[in-house]
Write a protein that holds these residues in place. Structure first.
Motif, PDB file in Angstrom:
ATOM      1  N   MET A 156      13.818  35.853  21.975  1.00 35.87           N
ATOM      2  CA  MET A 156      13.791  35.841  20.527  1.00 35.87           C
ATOM      3  C   MET A 156      13.431  37.232  20.013  1.00 35.87           C
ATOM      4  O   MET A 156      12.494  37.852  20.488  1.00 35.87           O
ATOM      5  CB  MET A 156      12.761  34.818  20.052  1.00 35.87           C
ATOM      6  N   THR A 157      14.186  37.713  19.064  1.00 36.81           N
ATOM      7  CA  THR A 157      13.931  39.028  18.476  1.00 36.81           C
ATOM      8  C   THR A 157      12.815  38.908  17.450  1.00 36.81           C
ATOM      9  O   THR A 157      12.884  38.064  16.562  1.00 36.81           O
ATOM     10  CB  THR A 157      15.206  39.567  17.793  1.00 36.81           C
ATOM     11  N   PRO A 158      11.768  39.740  17.586  1.00 40.38           N
ATOM     12  CA  PRO A 158      10.675  39.664  16.611  1.00 40.38           C
ATOM     13  C   PRO A 158      11.177  39.855  15.186  1.00 40.38           C
ATOM     14  O   PRO A 158      12.071  40.661  14.925  1.00 40.38           O
ATOM     15  CB  PRO A 158       9.760  40.811  17.027  1.00 40.38           C
ATOM     16  N   GLN A 159      10.620  39.107  14.260  1.00 36.94           N
ATOM     17  CA  GLN A 159      11.030  39.169  12.852  1.00 36.94           C
ATOM     18  C   GLN A 159      10.939  40.596  12.315  1.00 36.94           C
ATOM     19  O   GLN A 159      11.780  41.009  11.526  1.00 36.94           O
ATOM     20  CB  GLN A 159      10.170  38.217  12.010  1.00 36.94           C
ATOM     21  N   GLN A 160       9.954  41.339  12.751  1.00 39.11           N
ATOM     22  CA  GLN A 160       9.793  42.727  12.283  1.00 39.11           C
ATOM     23  C   GLN A 160      11.014  43.564  12.657  1.00 39.11           C
ATOM     24  O   GLN A 160      11.481  44.369  11.856  1.00 39.11           O
ATOM     25  CB  GLN A 160       8.526  43.311  12.910  1.00 39.11           C
ATOM     26  N   ILE A 161      11.542  43.371  13.860  1.00 38.67           N
ATOM     27  CA  ILE A 161      12.723  44.132  14.294  1.00 38.67           C
ATOM     28  C   ILE A 161      13.942  43.695  13.482  1.00 38.67           C
ATOM     29  O   ILE A 161      14.752  44.522  13.063  1.00 38.67           O
ATOM     30  CB  ILE A 161      12.988  43.941  15.803  1.00 38.67           C
ATOM     31  N   ILE A 162      14.072  42.401  13.240  1.00 39.12           N
ATOM     32  CA  ILE A 162      15.184  41.899  12.433  1.00 39.12           C
ATOM     33  C   ILE A 162      15.138  42.515  11.039  1.00 39.12           C
ATOM     34  O   ILE A 162      16.155  42.971  10.515  1.00 39.12           O
ATOM     35  CB  ILE A 162      15.157  40.356  12.366  1.00 39.12           C
ATOM     36  N   GLN A 163      13.945  42.563  10.436  1.00 44.46           N
ATOM     37  CA  GLN A 163      13.803  43.151   9.105  1.00 44.46           C
ATOM     38  C   GLN A 163      14.163  44.631   9.125  1.00 44.46           C
ATOM     39  O   GLN A 163      14.840  45.128   8.244  1.00 44.46           O
ATOM     40  CB  GLN A 163      12.385  42.958   8.571  1.00 44.46           C
ATOM     41  N   PHE A 164      13.712  45.352  10.157  1.00 46.98           N
ATOM     42  CA  PHE A 164      14.054  46.768  10.310  1.00 46.98           C
ATOM     43  C   PHE A 164      15.569  46.940  10.375  1.00 46.98           C
ATOM     44  O   PHE A 164      16.141  47.792   9.695  1.00 46.98           O
ATOM     45  CB  PHE A 164      13.400  47.340  11.571  1.00 46.98           C
ATOM     46  N   LEU A 165      16.230  46.124  11.183  1.00 44.36           N
ATOM     47  CA  LEU A 165      17.682  46.237  11.324  1.00 44.36           C
ATOM     48  C   LEU A 165      18.385  45.942  10.001  1.00 44.36           C
ATOM     49  O   LEU A 165      19.352  46.618   9.645  1.00 44.36           O
ATOM     50  CB  LEU A 165      18.182  45.308  12.433  1.00 44.36           C
TER      51      LEU A 165
END
Length: 68
Positions: free
Chosen positions: A1-10
């Motif tokens: 699972m991709t951390p939400q923080q990384i998803i937001q960054f992307l």
């Protein structure tokens, strides 16, 4: 699972190249992420965890090109 923080960054910082295949290398991508974390008052994940999260999101940073 991709951390939400990384998803937001992307979501905040990713753009699709309209022409060509311009991409940042892994180190430049991480530095951009760390800067984004500073601006958003977030603690960055370690470099290796960031790279793993990118792979899990289906992204591969460009390979470094040697400087001439």
């Amino acid at each position: 699972m991709t951390p939400q923080q990384i998803i937001q960054f992307l979501q905040d910082c990713s753009i699709r190249a309209a022409a060509g295949n311009a991409r940042l290398d892994a180190d430049a991508s991480y530095l951009l992420y760390v800067s984004w974390c500073g601006l958003n008052r977030k603690v960055p994940v370690p470099h290796q965890a960031f790279r793993t999260a990118l792979r899990m999101a289906g992204l591969r940073p460009a390979k470094k090109t040697p400087h001439h």
